[in-house]
Design an enzyme around this catalytic site. Sequence first.
Site, PDB file in Angstrom:
ATOM      1  N   TYR A  59       0.898  -1.263   0.089  1.00 46.71           N
ATOM      2  CA  TYR A  59       0.102   0.082   0.087  1.00 46.71           C
ATOM      3  C   TYR A  59       0.934   1.416   0.083  1.00 46.71           C
ATOM      4  CZ  TYR A  59      -3.225   3.573   1.340  1.00 46.71           C
ATOM      5  OH  TYR A  59      -4.165   4.771   1.372  1.00 46.71           O
ATOM      6  N   SER A 100      -2.351  12.425  11.540  1.00 49.98           N
ATOM      7  CA  SER A 100      -1.771  11.425  11.057  1.00 49.98           C
ATOM      8  C   SER A 100      -0.282  11.675  11.064  1.00 49.98           C
ATOM      9  CB  SER A 100      -2.180  10.965   9.681  1.00 49.98           C
ATOM     10  OG  SER A 100      -1.507   9.697   9.406  1.00 49.98           O
ATOM     11  N   LYS A 123       5.989   2.607  17.073  1.00 45.13           N
ATOM     12  CA  LYS A 123       4.890   3.117  16.367  1.00 45.13           C
ATOM     13  C   LYS A 123       3.753   2.025  16.488  1.00 45.13           C
ATOM     14  CE  LYS A 123       2.895   5.051  12.008  1.00 45.13           C
ATOM     15  NZ  LYS A 123       1.853   3.973  11.970  1.00 45.13           N
ATOM     16  N   GLU A 160      -3.317   4.793  20.828  1.00 44.99           N
ATOM     17  CA  GLU A 160      -3.753   3.588  20.302  1.00 44.99           C
ATOM     18  C   GLU A 160      -4.252   2.786  20.827  1.00 44.99           C
ATOM     19  OE1 GLU A 160      -2.577   4.581  17.249  1.00 44.99           O
ATOM     20  OE2 GLU A 160      -2.124   3.068  15.949  1.00 44.99           O
ATOM     21  N   LYS A 171      10.079  11.999  17.574  1.00 49.78           N
ATOM     22  CA  LYS A 171       9.322  13.510  18.050  1.00 49.78           C
ATOM     23  C   LYS A 171      10.074  14.437  18.216  1.00 49.78           C
ATOM     24  CE  LYS A 171       5.170  10.963  18.860  1.00 49.78           C
ATOM     25  NZ  LYS A 171       3.844  10.481  19.818  1.00 49.78           N
ATOM     26  N   CYS A 219       6.594 -45.303  15.170  1.00 51.66           N
ATOM     27  CA  CYS A 219       6.360 -45.119  14.054  1.00 51.66           C
ATOM     28  C   CYS A 219       7.536 -44.530  13.090  1.00 51.66           C
ATOM     29  CB  CYS A 219       5.310 -43.898  13.930  1.00 51.66           C
ATOM     30  SG  CYS A 219       5.182 -43.169  12.155  1.00 51.66           S
TER      31      CYS A 219
HETATM   32  S1  IVH Z   1       1.714  10.445  17.281  1.00 52.75           S
HETATM   33  C1  IVH Z   1      -0.131  14.721  16.411  1.00 52.75           C
HETATM   34  N1  IVH Z   1       2.713   8.419  18.247  1.00 52.75           N
HETATM   35  O1  IVH Z   1       0.212   6.091  13.707  1.00 52.75           O
HETATM   36  C2  IVH Z   1       0.419  13.036  16.843  1.00 52.75           C
HETATM   37  N2  IVH Z   1       1.147   8.097  16.611  1.00 52.75           N
HETATM   38  O2  IVH Z   1       0.406   6.322  10.876  1.00 52.75           O
HETATM   39  C3  IVH Z   1       0.335  12.222  15.927  1.00 52.75           C
HETATM   40  N3  IVH Z   1       0.713   5.776  15.825  1.00 52.75           N
HETATM   41  O3  IVH Z   1      -2.409   8.433  13.416  1.00 52.75           O
HETATM   42  C4  IVH Z   1       0.282  10.770  16.129  1.00 52.75           C
HETATM   43  N4  IVH Z   1       2.202   4.956  17.372  1.00 52.75           N
HETATM   44  O4  IVH Z   1      -2.514   6.354  14.866  1.00 52.75           O
HETATM   45  C5  IVH Z   1       1.819   8.902  17.345  1.00 52.75           C
HETATM   46  N5  IVH Z   1       3.701   6.516  19.159  1.00 52.75           N
HETATM   47  C6  IVH Z   1       2.745   7.142  18.107  1.00 52.75           C
HETATM   48  C7  IVH Z   1       2.004   6.239  17.606  1.00 52.75           C
HETATM   49  C8  IVH Z   1       1.266   6.872  16.641  1.00 52.75           C
HETATM   50  C9  IVH Z   1       1.216   4.627  16.551  1.00 52.75           C
HETATM   51  C10 IVH Z   1      -0.399   5.999  15.041  1.00 52.75           C
HETATM   52  C11 IVH Z   1      -1.322   6.823  15.033  1.00 52.75           C
HETATM   53  C12 IVH Z   1      -1.005   7.842  13.706  1.00 52.75           C
HETATM   54  C13 IVH Z   1      -0.731   6.860  13.094  1.00 52.75           C
HETATM   55  C14 IVH Z   1      -0.043   7.267  12.012  1.00 52.75           C
END
Ligand code: IVH
Length: 703
Positions: A64, A108, A141, A196, A311, A451
């Site tokens: 995807y 996202s 993630k 999540e 981040k 066997c």
């Molecule tokens: S931060 C403004 N941190 O991944 C904050 N997202 O592919 C935005 N996700 O929409 C999200 N683990 O559903 C953040 N440690 C993490 C995450 C995380 C999973 C998901 C979340 C996001 C998606 C994006």
Amino acid sequence: MKDAATTASPAAPACPAAPASPAALASLAALASPAAYAEAVATAVRAAAAYYADGATPLGDDEYDALVRAIEAYEREHPGEVLPETPTGKVAGGAAVGDVPHSAPMLSLDNVFSAEELESWAAGLERRLGHPVAAWCVEPKLDGLAVAARYRAGRLTRLLTRGDGLAGEDITHAADTVLGLPARLAEPLDVELRGEVLLTHEQFERANAVRTAHGATPFAHPRSGAAGTLRAKDRAYRLELTFFGYDALGLPGLDHGDLLARLAELGVGTAAGTQAAPRRCATLAEVEQRIGEIAGMRAALPFGIDGVVVKADAAADQERAGSGSRAPRWAVARKLRAQHKVTRLLGVEWNVGRTGIIAPRAVLEPVVIDGVTVTYATLHNPADIERRGLMLGDQVFVYRAGDVIPRVEAPLVDERTGAEQPIAFPEACPRCGDAIDTSEQRWRCVRGRGCQTVASVIYAAGRDQLDIEGLGGTRAVQLVEAGLVTDLADLFTLSREQLLTLERMGDTSADKLLAAIETARTRPLNRVFCALGIRGTGRTMSRRIAAHFGSMAAIRAADAEALAAVDGIGVEKAAVILAELAAVGPLLDRLAAQGVGVGVTEPAAAVTAPPTAADQGGSVGPLAGQSVVVTGSMTGALADLSRNAVNELIERAGGKASSSVSKRTTLLVAGEKAGSKRAKAEELGVSITTPEEFAVLVADFLP
Ligand code: IVH
């Protein structure tokens, strides 16, 4: 996966931790025409919709991502042709729906797929900030669904899905099944948690057991399980989920690491309590290292992750960087290769284990999962096949993580064409033809360990083990069926009279067979040991073990530590060998009573065999210190030797025989039709010799 935007160019090189396929696939699938573009958009939209509905899309996450990259590339080149339904730039690929407005958009994340892409993303962020980022925070993630949990005066009042990022679906009914999302916070705050929801591996297994017990089909994927469970209202059973928080509205001014600590204080689940805990990093080099660590522990984590999120940690940096319509500018996801892939179930093999367990194994259309080509996957047992409702020809979800044996999770029922066939279960033991005991979940041959007798006798009599001429498959079956042989030791008790009772066994054959068995009694220790068929000990390993311990008594007295001291035996293998040795203890006693494997110490055994380097005056021989690999067909004086015999020769001459060429290899004996090993040796600058030259080198040690 359905976050249809990336920050970097599709042509950027992928690093080992990143999906190998997206960049490659995207360039391969470069969209050449408006029609190809329209079809790609339609496929991506369909996949995003299926993913949002229950996660069971025939397009894997990696594919995807690659498709979206190709679409983005096309749109960059043809801005006038962008279709309104395109998934690019939309949260959830534009597929999600919901009618409860979010208090602030649920964003996202942009994706990067390599260290280089991460670096250029970070450089862009720092340019925008006008100064270096104060600190980074690196965290897993989580592979689940984003939710928003609203609390009033510390009480959970509403739970929402992300939906399209602006409005989500109300799933408050599911809130009390989610661990880590307390009905009441430790303090009476008005906050909105974001994080999540997922099924941990344990919860996934439990959920599937509960579902199948209720006659429902198992979930194909933990994420689709979590999605279905959050939405389900009228289920007769309750399934537990887990929440990990990573953001909150209403707790302003906190740096990211401090925010996570505050969430934990309030009683909210975060990844801080896990092995992959979020970590502050001062430099990008540290960030890369932590990404590597988290990627490395992925298989051992109790929940699925599909990447690592980087981040900017400081609240001030986040505020200054701000957010786009789809994603914040201060965070990015470094994607990891998918561990679930869809492929076709081509067949089912039924293998009989040494204890008589008859285990099904899926034969798959080869599929690369996390860098490894998977052709077989476990299916556990027949009941499991039925529970999962699998059919031959089905598209199936296959899961592979680390060294775990790949397993088939479930079929994609919606993808069936009607050509699928039922899986045939065996009616008799596939190895010995006797009946099957189906009273337990795991089917077993009624002969149990017995066997295995025919197979183990044939193996033990083989050329590289006891080398008993005249004892092939037909004779072994005859002997076992006549009840004359129940294990290897019985071979040595056979009398002429007993042999003559067998069909097609005349005086001459009987005498020959008895003579061959007599000779086998004095085979060297390494061959007797190899004949036992102990797991993890083929010919080379048996020679090493025999040479290391010198006698069967010493091998039997060894503990795991002593075994692990043998070259090539690690801690895990030592434990397996130890357990197997214990299991064959009674057999070894009976063999010893027949004079097999006792009294023969390895050097003494060598008296009947050609001399060893040690016999020739110490541990040095012409190959002392050499690590030798043999490849291709042997000619000249080595022409008649089996590969095992050549390896034995190498070891007698003081060298170490190995089967694959590596940096440690010092010599390659390359016969006719030597292929990839020769190429590898040339590449590594390893010396290469012909069988004839080699024979001269080891002439004193030839059999
Ligand atoms: S931060 C403004 N941190 O991944 C904050 N997202 O592919 C935005 N996700 O929409 C999200 N683990 O559903 C953040 N440690 C993490 C995450 C995380 C999973 C998901 C979340 C996001 C998606 C994006």
